[in-house]
Design an enzyme around this catalytic site. Structure first.
Site, short mmCIF file in Angstrom:
data_model
loop_
_atom_site.label_atom_id
_atom_site.label_comp_id
_atom_site.label_asym_id
_atom_site.label_seq_id
_atom_site.Cartn_x
_atom_site.Cartn_y
_atom_site.Cartn_z
N ASN A 1 0.58 -1.59 0.10
CA ASN A 1 0.13 0.01 0.09
C ASN A 1 0.99 0.91 0.13
O ASN A 1 0.36 2.29 -0.73
CB ASN A 1 -1.18 0.02 1.08
CG ASN A 1 -2.06 -1.02 0.92
OD1 ASN A 1 -2.25 -0.84 -0.03
ND2 ASN A 1 -2.93 -1.11 2.25
N ASP B 1 -5.39 -3.85 -2.98
CA ASP B 1 -6.54 -4.39 -3.03
C ASP B 1 -6.34 -5.72 -4.85
O ASP B 1 -6.99 -6.42 -3.98
CB ASP B 1 -7.51 -3.23 -3.37
CG ASP B 1 -7.78 -2.51 -2.66
OD1 ASP B 1 -7.70 -2.57 -1.40
OD2 ASP B 1 -8.88 -1.54 -3.06
N ASP C 1 -4.98 -8.09 5.75
CA ASP C 1 -4.87 -9.20 4.20
C ASP C 1 -4.82 -10.24 5.26
O ASP C 1 -3.94 -11.04 4.50
CB ASP C 1 -3.37 -8.19 5.08
CG ASP C 1 -2.52 -8.69 5.77
OD1 ASP C 1 -3.21 -8.61 6.48
OD2 ASP C 1 -1.19 -8.25 5.74
#
Length: 158
Positions: free
Chosen positions: A32, A41, A67
């Site tokens: 990220n 994503d 996650d």
């Protein structure tokens, strides 16, 4: 997924081995941070797809948050098959993510606990989580099996 697992462990139809796999994407925050949330994503979707492809339609595969994913398999005739599935998860997910100038390695750590008759979901989950913690502690990108014979929080490599 958790409710389905709870129902399965109470089922009288259990004849062989059942196991809970806890799967965590290693260093997911770096995906990220380096490539953005959209790429993050995509990593999660790709991870879920790859894991789901490894299991039977009746097995439970779900995302439990962030996650982290769980897989519950039941009526597996041999623990060796469960070990092979853990190996396949680790190798199937291992990949690199590229976005122009950025590249990040994606791998998972997996903790596995074999279900024992009478064990609650919470106990099974804690055992798999302990094994997952050990996999991360030993360097990530690997799996560990929980072993009852070891002290709390310990697991043994299979």
């Amino acid at each position: 997924a958790i409710e389905r697992i709870r129902a399965l462990i109470l089922s009288p139809d259990i004849k062989d081995y059942c196991a809970l796999f806890m799967i965590d994407v290693d260093h997911f925050k770096s995906v990220n941070d380096t490539m953005g949330h959209q790429s993050g994503d995509k990593v999660l979707v790709n991870t879920a797809k790859r894991v789901k492809e490894l299991f039977r339609s009746g097995d439970v595969v779900g995302r439990v948050g962030g996650d982290e994913f769980v897989v519950f398999v039941c009526n597996v005739p041999d623990v060796g098959i469960i070990k092979k599935k853990a190996e396949m998860i680790v190798s199937s997910v291992r990949t690199h993510c590229c976005d122009g100038a950025s590249e990040v390695s994606v791998s998972v750590s997996v903790g596995v606990a074999i279900f024992k008759a009478g064990e609650s979901f919470e106990e099974l989950y804690q055992h798999a989580d302990n094994a997952l913690y050990l996999a991360k502690e030993k360097g990530r990108n690997r799996f560990e099996f929980y072993a009852d014979s070891m002290e709390k929080g310990s697991a043994s490599r299979c």
